[in-house]
Design an enzyme around this catalytic site. Structure first.
Site, PDB file in Angstrom:
ATOM      1  CG  PHE A  69      -1.846   1.259   1.133  1.00 35.37           C
ATOM      2  CD1 PHE A  69      -3.005   1.234   0.367  1.00 35.37           C
ATOM      3  CD2 PHE A  69      -1.504   2.450   1.766  1.00 35.37           C
ATOM      4  CE1 PHE A  69      -3.806   2.359   0.246  1.00 35.37           C
ATOM      5  CE2 PHE A  69      -2.304   3.582   1.652  1.00 35.37           C
ATOM      6  CZ  PHE A  69      -3.461   3.528   0.899  1.00 35.37           C
ATOM      7  CG  ASP A 107       5.598   4.098   1.821  1.00 35.14           C
ATOM      8  OD1 ASP A 107       5.563   4.804   2.846  1.00 35.14           O
ATOM      9  OD2 ASP A 107       4.621   3.958   1.055  1.00 35.14           O
ATOM     10  CE  LYS A 123      -1.094   7.012   6.707  1.00 30.92           C
ATOM     11  NZ  LYS A 123      -0.778   5.877   5.864  1.00 30.92           N
TER      12      LYS A 123
HETATM   13  C1  LIG Z   1      -0.982   5.962   4.365  1.00 30.78           C
HETATM   14  C2  LIG Z   1       0.115   5.450   3.524  1.00 30.78           C
HETATM   15  C3  LIG Z   1       0.419   6.041   2.285  1.00 30.78           C
HETATM   16  C4  LIG Z   1      -0.425   7.140   1.666  1.00 30.78           C
HETATM   17  O1  LIG Z   1      -0.451   8.296   2.401  1.00 30.78           O
HETATM   18  P1  LIG Z   1      -1.607   9.380   2.085  1.00 30.78           P
HETATM   19  O2  LIG Z   1      -1.220  10.549   2.940  1.00 30.78           O
HETATM   20  O3  LIG Z   1      -2.898   8.765   2.480  1.00 30.78           O
HETATM   21  O4  LIG Z   1      -1.537   9.671   0.641  1.00 30.78           O
HETATM   22  C5  LIG Z   1       1.495   5.548   1.575  1.00 30.78           C
HETATM   23  N1  LIG Z   1       2.235   4.542   2.053  1.00 30.78           N
HETATM   24  C6  LIG Z   1       1.983   3.958   3.238  1.00 30.78           C
HETATM   25  C7  LIG Z   1       2.857   2.852   3.718  1.00 30.78           C
HETATM   26  C8  LIG Z   1       0.895   4.377   3.999  1.00 30.78           C
HETATM   27  O5  LIG Z   1       0.616   3.761   5.142  1.00 30.78           O
END
Ligand SMILES: *Cc1c(COP(=O)(O)O)cnc(C)c1O
Length: 400
Positions: A140, A225, A254
């Site tokens: 994700f 990520d 985040k």
């Molecule tokens: C939440 C998340 C994203 C996307 O972030 P948004 O601010 O919602 O675009 C990307 N990668 C990971 C691992 C995430 O948990």
């Protein structure tokens, strides 16, 4: 208005892209949120780990209000007096020479992809537009079109094509298969150190180290990520620290703002981020002084309050105690630090009904896919609060 009226209003006028628990929250403080009737709930989701510092942290609030009263946005057409300080503090914290601020996590992922492609063409010598990026199944990385192009989740992409080419998918956690997928055109590996949205999937020990070696041996970039796993969530500042590896590119978001404001960043050294030239990338709001001031305060709170150590200690305790609950529904408890997944057996009837029961006992947690309950409270949580939660979680996990 009562809760039902809010819910009806939302369902009538809002696109239905989430399946929220029916709790209408009006304020929050620390690990707690309050609904419009004044009921208090423990937040065990933390907005998907955006609230590591807890709700409405007073120091971040101060920084936000203070900066908002002075200057909010200049655009990058002009400089401001907050962004350079954020750059410096980020470098000191992470050891990366440079960073590139964006807004949402998905935008930062897109930015990292652009960076990897540019590096492939300009430095590695991959023929133009042939660059490949290896991604992992069940990843994700966000919701934009290029990012869903390498999603393997049908729900995230069905009916949204055509998709962006240039991505190769391999199973998560198997370094050998990944190595076999490398070609002369491979620019980068993009990986979550722990897959959060997939249901808190922790790869085998040594996996990240192996990816680091494979990247070095093959002259490809390792992009981590850490939007969800970073900034203390797993009991280290970054989840990659558990294996002492340093990705070439690190993506954060985040908790970078403590939940106050969308801000994300791509971190790397000058040899990579120095490849971008004026005009090649940008964002009207990216790097604005309000966001920068908020992010600076949010990073300071993580350090001043030892949230990384607290996540490690409280996470270990929470994890152990959850694992000891004698529940016939639980298949596995897993995770690192305060990123914990409780996977239920398929015959338990899905995680949703357990989350609804938890809500009735004033704990907010959300099902992740069908069968996993994620417990990821703010990192400021203390043992007494975990014990309070465990009493209730035990009742729910041992119900019929
Ligand atoms: C939440 C998340 C994203 C996307 O972030 P948004 O601010 O919602 O675009 C990307 N990668 C990971 C691992 C995430 O948990």
């Amino acid at each position: 208005m009562n809760a039902q009226q809010y819910i009806e209003l939302e369902d009538q006028h809002g696109a239905n892209i989430y399946n929220p628990l029916d709790v209408v929250i009006s304020h929050g403080e620390g690990v707690w949120v309050y609904d419009i009737q004044g009921n208090r709930f423990l937040d065990c989701l933390s907005a998907y780990s955006a609230l590591n510092q807890g709700h409405v942290h007073p120091q971040i609030l101060d920084a936000m209000c203070n900066q908002a009263s002075k200057l909010t946005l200049t655009s990058r057409a002009f400089r401001n007096d907050q962004l350079p300080l954020l750059y410096k503090e980020l470098s000191e914290l992470t050891g990366y020479e440079m960073s590139l601020p964006m807004n949402s996590g998905a935008e930062a992922v897109e930015t990292a992809i652009k960076l990897a492609r540019k590096w492939a063409y300009q430095v590695k010598g991959v023929p133009r537009y042939q660059a490949e990026i290896i991604t992992c199944q069940n990843n994700f990385h966000g919701r934009t079109l290029s990012v869903i192009s390498f999603s393997t989740e049908k729900l995230y992409k069905e009916d949204f094509g055509p998709f962006t080419p240039g991505f190769v998918e391999v199973p998560f956690g198997d370094a050998q298969v990944l190595e076999n997928a490398i070609t002369q055109n491979t620019a980068a590996i993009l990986v979550e150190p722990i897959q959060g949205e997939a249901g808190v999937i922790v790869p085998p020990n040594g996996y990240l180290q192996r990816l680091r070696e494979i990247s070095d041996e093959n002259n490809i970039l390792l992009i981590a990520d850490e939007i969800q796993t970073g900034l203390g969530r797993t009991g280290k500042m970054f989840a990659c620290d558990h294996e002492n590896i340093r990705p070439d590119v690190l993506i954060i978001g985040k908790a970078f703002s403590g939940g106050f404001y969308p801000i994300s960043a791509v971190l790397a050294d000058r040899n990579l981020l120095g490849l971008f030239n004026p005009g090649e990338h940008g964002s009207t709001f990216g790097g604005n002084p309000l966001g920068a001031a908020i992010a600076r305060a949010a990073l300071r709170v993580i350090q001043d309050e030892n949230l990384v150590q607290n996540a490690a200690g409280m996470g270990e305790y929470f994890n152990e105690q959850l694992a000891e609950i004698p529940s016939r529904h639980v298949k596995e408890v897993r995770g690192k630090g305060l990123l914990i997944g409780v996977e239920l057996k398929t015959k338990a009837g899905g995680a949703r009904r357990f989350c609804e029961e938890l809500q009735a006992k004033f704990i907010l947690a959300k099902e992740t896919h069908e069968n996993v309950i994620r417990f990821a409270p703010p990192l400021i949580i203390d043992r007494e609060t975990i014990d309070w939660a465990l009493l209730r979680i035990r009742e729910v996990l041992t119900m019929e």
